[in-house]
Design a protein around this motif. Structure first.
Motif, PDB file in Angstrom:
ATOM      1  N   GLY A 266       4.102   9.732   6.838  1.00  0.00           N
ATOM      2  CA  GLY A 266       5.145   9.400   8.156  1.00  0.00           C
ATOM      3  C   GLY A 266       4.505   7.789   8.443  1.00  0.00           C
ATOM      4  O   GLY A 266       5.098   7.174   9.370  1.00  0.00           O
ATOM      5  N   ASP A 267       3.600   7.258   7.679  1.00  0.00           N
ATOM      6  CA  ASP A 267       3.285   5.961   8.063  1.00  0.00           C
ATOM      7  C   ASP A 267       4.340   4.993   7.965  1.00  0.00           C
ATOM      8  O   ASP A 267       4.752   5.025   6.663  1.00  0.00           O
ATOM      9  N   THR A 268       4.628   4.130   8.680  1.00  0.00           N
ATOM     10  CA  THR A 268       5.581   2.991   8.160  1.00  0.00           C
ATOM     11  C   THR A 268       4.489   1.772   8.178  1.00  0.00           C
ATOM     12  O   THR A 268       3.130   1.888   8.510  1.00  0.00           O
ATOM     13  N   PRO A 269       5.057   0.671   7.625  1.00  0.00           N
ATOM     14  CA  PRO A 269       3.970  -0.603   7.482  1.00  0.00           C
ATOM     15  C   PRO A 269       3.263  -0.873   8.833  1.00  0.00           C
ATOM     16  O   PRO A 269       2.286  -1.383   8.925  1.00  0.00           O
ATOM     17  N   GLU A 270       4.178  -0.800   9.685  1.00  0.00           N
ATOM     18  CA  GLU A 270       3.802  -1.428  11.049  1.00  0.00           C
ATOM     19  C   GLU A 270       2.885  -0.402  11.513  1.00  0.00           C
ATOM     20  O   GLU A 270       1.602  -0.838  12.188  1.00  0.00           O
TER      21      GLU A 270
ATOM     22  N   VAL B 253       0.698  -1.439   0.074  1.00  0.00           N
ATOM     23  CA  VAL B 253       0.066   0.017   0.069  1.00  0.00           C
ATOM     24  C   VAL B 253       1.015   1.205  -0.047  1.00  0.00           C
ATOM     25  O   VAL B 253       0.760   2.180  -0.871  1.00  0.00           O
ATOM     26  N   LEU B 254       1.893   1.240   0.848  1.00  0.00           N
ATOM     27  CA  LEU B 254       2.651   2.424   1.025  1.00  0.00           C
ATOM     28  C   LEU B 254       3.628   2.588  -0.338  1.00  0.00           C
ATOM     29  O   LEU B 254       3.949   3.703  -0.743  1.00  0.00           O
ATOM     30  N   ALA B 255       4.191   1.451  -0.647  1.00  0.00           N
ATOM     31  CA  ALA B 255       5.038   1.563  -1.988  1.00  0.00           C
ATOM     32  C   ALA B 255       4.055   2.048  -3.144  1.00  0.00           C
ATOM     33  O   ALA B 255       4.672   2.673  -4.018  1.00  0.00           O
ATOM     34  N   ALA B 256       2.808   1.744  -3.117  1.00  0.00           N
ATOM     35  CA  ALA B 256       1.922   2.188  -4.442  1.00  0.00           C
ATOM     36  C   ALA B 256       1.558   3.687  -4.210  1.00  0.00           C
ATOM     37  O   ALA B 256       1.088   4.107  -5.003  1.00  0.00           O
ATOM     38  N   GLY B 257       1.953   4.341  -2.958  1.00  0.00           N
ATOM     39  CA  GLY B 257       1.531   5.489  -2.852  1.00  0.00           C
ATOM     40  C   GLY B 257       0.154   5.827  -2.625  1.00  0.00           C
ATOM     41  O   GLY B 257      -0.431   7.136  -2.662  1.00  0.00           O
TER      42      GLY B 257
END
Ligand code: GRF
Length: 193
Positions: free
Chosen positions: A167-171, A132-136
């Motif tokens: 600032g979200d990390t996957p965790e 999700v984060l990698a996809a922006g």
């Protein structure tokens, strides 16, 4: 006297916090059901321990324990505990075809993203939130869907959005989504049962 309280069988492989939300929802009378059995492929899972702590039958069933007859063993166990509905709450294995056909339309899975995005083989746990984060993506969420022979591919029944924050990390994202799952799962089950 007959009771219309339904029996939910929960399958879980790891922590079982979604399982706990279901148990608590039943105990609080929010869901018109009880958890009749918890099944795990992982003998050391916290999910099995949570079930034992609640005096719910907790059974380790794997290819190995069922001597190559996984489908039959699962089916017999579901029948033994008079299962009405099956809920996969973090279960890492595919459901055998005989169980799918016996419980057609009565097996549900919860996935921590907005399917059809970020689902399928390998998309579990932290991998989902990394994707999700990698996809922006600016939002993610939760999907409850019917279970078929493919991972995360059955018809979508309900979704809830969860924001992605700067600032979200996957965790951090995983924790935000999981917290919402515990609410969403209870709402869903109270609606359908
Ligand atoms: C949840 O994120 C659920 O969406 C996924 O597996 C996770 C289970 O978490 N299918 P837990 O083991 O219930 O804490």
């Amino acid at each position: 006297m007959t009771s219309d309280i339904k029996n939910i069988a929960v399958f879980a492989s790891h922590g079982g916090s979604d399982l706990q939300a279901i148990i608590d929802g039943c105990k609080a009378g929010k869901i018109n059901a009880r958890v009749c059995v918890v099944i795990s492929n992982n003998s050391g899972s916290l999910a099995l321990q949570r079930a034992r702590d609640e005096n719910i039958p907790a059974i380790h069933i794997s290819e190995k324990t069922s001597l190559g007859n996984l489908g039959e063993t699962l089916f017999k166990t579901l029948v033994q505990y008079q299962t009405d509905v099956v809920f996969l709450a973090g279960y890492m294995k595919k459901i055998p075809l005989n169980v799918l056909s016996a419980y057609r339309n009565r097996i549900f899975n919860i996935h921590p993203a907005l399917l059809p995005k970020h689902g399928g083989k390998g998309m579990y746990g932290i991998n989902v939130h990394k994707a999700v984060l990698a996809a922006g993506d600016t939002e993610t969420g939760i999907t409850i869907h019917r279970v078929t022979e493919e991972y995360d591919a059955g018809s979508i029944l309900e979704q809830r959005k969860v924001p992605v924050q700067a600032g979200d990390t996957p965790e951090i994202l995983a924790a935000r989504v999981l917290e919402q799952e515990h609410i969403f799962i209870v709402e869903f089950l109270s609606k359908i049962l």
